[in-house]
Design a protein around this motif. Structure first.
Motif: not given
Ligand SMILES: Nc1ncnc2c1ncn2[C@@H]1O[C@H](COP(=O)(O)OP(=O)(O)OP(=O)(O)O)[C@@H](O)[C@H]1O
Ligand SMILES: [Mg+2]
Lengths: 249, 299
Positions: A93-107
């Motif tokens: 999820e950290l990799a997704l977060r650093l791309r600006g992906v939202g929380r629910a979508e990350r999960r």
């Protein structure tokens, strides 16, 4: 043929300056096309890792030109280097977060990627609770989470036992196909290179230069212990030996 | 049959896919091995408790032996029974708890201020090279100073006041906290830094998602050491800086000596020891928890 995704034209890399300067790569030219699986072989210290970090943009080239035409480049190392303060899912999820992906979508997306590497059900484990092979698969999922379509791998299976490595070859081949990846794969193991690659590129000893480029024509899936793989591996090993003995004089 | 025709070649492929999936999950299961049974809580508690209980028993026995040998008169060195009687008597009094509360309030406030100051200074020194060159070794120097050295200056600056005590507590603890953070930041493994680069971490995000969490174990050791220093400085301070009207543990100790009540004096020493052990247990629990989650330690 389509335009290459990664292309190096006469790329050189020099570490340090002046009298102490060390020429790690000397006029390397190499083109990797979309969807290709290219393995890079060469003696220790010939600049393979250097080449990957240049392509990944972690380091500046000293000469020549380097063009990347991919969505995103990711780099994997021999150690999975997962962060121990995060769960398996948290690392992806950290990799997704650093791309600006939202929380629910990350999960959701992390769960999907863990399915891809067949680690469904391990989302809430800590990295140290997994085996080496499983950690490398998490690292692969993390690279995919970067939305990378160009994957650079620096001896990713070097620390694994033969059985695990064999199974991960199958897995990597499957994921490469399913995700339409372009892969540049560094290894010390000639058979591994022939097992996986569409092409096997040989670098000379320091400073690294491309000395040969073998097409591997054998149909997939290949087996690392098959006669065809062994035969081509023997040819390539001979070529490497000749290169190493050149340094005796 | 025409409907069967496309399905026929697909079936072996699907079978091979399933076989591959089975190989992967089978290998995972083998590599993880059977989960070891968790030891029962009571058993684990007993395993860590008995050596401590034995040690306490030996110390008390030795103490009793010295008393029985009458090396010192009983009014100077009372036996364990007398001291524990005294201890049992004072813990039921309100004054006892007032003294503990006052001292612990000072300790906690002083420690927290030291943590804030140590963290800010540590982060600044670790980040800015010129600052490190300027005060990096000064911090380590301060860490080695015995805190008692500071009291004359503290009393000169702040007279006999709470501020004088706080000054010494903070100057005793903050360098350890700062050094813990600095070495944590300095020794973030190179591969993690590379991964951070590959993932595109920069600026604040790099600190938030990589540097700070990665330096946590070292920071926690710094906190633990900082606490030990602040507790020592505080005890010294309470003996030296008597603030009028503040009946702290230190003041109680001093008055027990002035009244020649040896049993009471030793009872207070035991209280100080117990508080020290209690806080150490808390820090160790936090530290062990962190190590277990990170896999730095076998459970
Ligand atoms: N940051 C650096 N500064 C100075 N020299 C470096 C640096 N990185 C690599 N080198 C040097 O460049 C040369 C090539 O190193 P590189 O790590 O790319 O080799 P490699 O082919 O990956 O070797 P190995 O097979 O052992 O992994 C080596 O001689 C190495 O010492
Ligand atoms: Mg290397």
């Amino acid at each position: 043929m389509t335009a290459p995704v990664v292309s190096l034209a006469a790329v050189s890399k020099r570490y340090g300056r002046g009298a102490d300067a060390l020429l790690a790569l000397d006029q390397v030219s190499l083109a990797v096309h979309k969807g290709e699986f290219v393995c890079l072989l060469g003696a220790s210290g010939c600049g393979k890792s250097t080449l990957l970090s240049l392509v990944a943009g972690l380091d500046e080239i000293s000469g020549g030109t380097l063009d990347i035409d991919g969505r995103r480049v990711s780099l994997m190392f021999q150690e999975a280097a997962l962060f121990p303060w995060l769960t398996v899912s948290g690392n992806v999820e950290l990799a997704l977060r650093l791309r600006g992906v939202g929380r629910a979508e990350r999960r959701r997306r992390a769960a999907e990627l863990l399915d891809v590497v067949r680690l469904t059900g391990f989302a809430d484990k800590r990295p140290h609770e997994l085996s080496g092979g499983m950690r490398q698969r998490v690292a692969l999922a993390r690279s995919l989470a970067q939305d990378a379509d160009v994957l650079l791998m620096d001896e990713p299976f070097g620390a694994l036992d033969a059985m695990t490595r064999d199974i991960l070859h199958d897995e990597l081949e499957r994921i490469w196909r399913e995700q339409n990846l372009t892969v540049l794969f560094v290894t010390h193991n000639v058979r591994e290179a022939v097992r996986l690659g569409d092409r096997v590129v040989l670098l000379s000893s320091r400073p690294g230069r491309v000395i040969s480029d073998f097409e591997v024509g054998h149909p997939r899936p290949r087996r690392i212990d098959s006669a065809e793989v062994a035969e081509l591996a023997a040819t390539i090993t001979d070529r490497l030996r000749a290169e190493v003995s050149r340094h005796a004089h | 049959m025409p409907t069967d025709a496309p399905a026929a070649p697909a079936a072996p492929a699907a079978a091979e896919r399933n076989a591959a999936a089975d190989r992967v999950t089978g290998l995972d299961a083998l590599e993880l091995g059977g989960a070891t049974d968790r030891e029962r809580l009571a058993a684990r508690f007993w395993r860590s408790a008995w050596p401590k209980l034995l040690a306490v028993a030996i110390v008390i026995a030795a103490w009793q032996a010295v008393v029985l040998a009458e090396l010192k008169p009983a009014y100077v060195l009372p036996g364990p029974a007398e001291v524990f009687d005294e201890l049992g008597a004072i813990v039921t009094t309100g004054e006892f708890w007032d003294a503990v509360r006052l001292t612990m309030t000072r300790a906690v406030i002083g420690f927290l201020l030291a943590v804030v100051i140590g963290t800010v200074v540590g982060a600044a020194v670790a980040t800015f090279a010129p600052l490190r060159a300027a005060i990096g070794s000064l911090i380590t120097g301060l860490q080695t100073m015995p805190s008692i050295i500071w009291f004359p200056l503290a009393i000169l600056l702040f007279q006999l006041s709470e501020s004088a005590i706080m000054f010494v507590v903070i100057i005793g603890a903050a360098p350890s906290v700062a050094n813990g953070l600095i070495s944590g930041i300095d020794y973030v493994p190179r591969t993690w830094l590379r991964v951070g680069q590959v993932l595109g971490m920069r600026g604040i995000a790099r600190y938030r998602h990589l540097i700070l969490p990665a330096s946590l174990p070292s920071f926690v050791s710094g906190l633990k050491q900082g606490w030990a220093f602040s507790w020592r400085s505080l005890m010294a301070g309470e003996l030296l800086v008597i603030v009028p009207g503040a009946l702290s543990i230190g003041v109680r100790l001093q008055s027990a000596r002035e009244l020649n009540e040896a049993a009471l004096l030793i009872a207070w020493i035991i209280v100080v020891l117990l508080i020290g052990i209690l806080i150490d247990v808390l820090f160790n629990a936090a530290d062990n928890n962190l190590r277990r989650r990170w896999g730095l330690k076998q459970p």
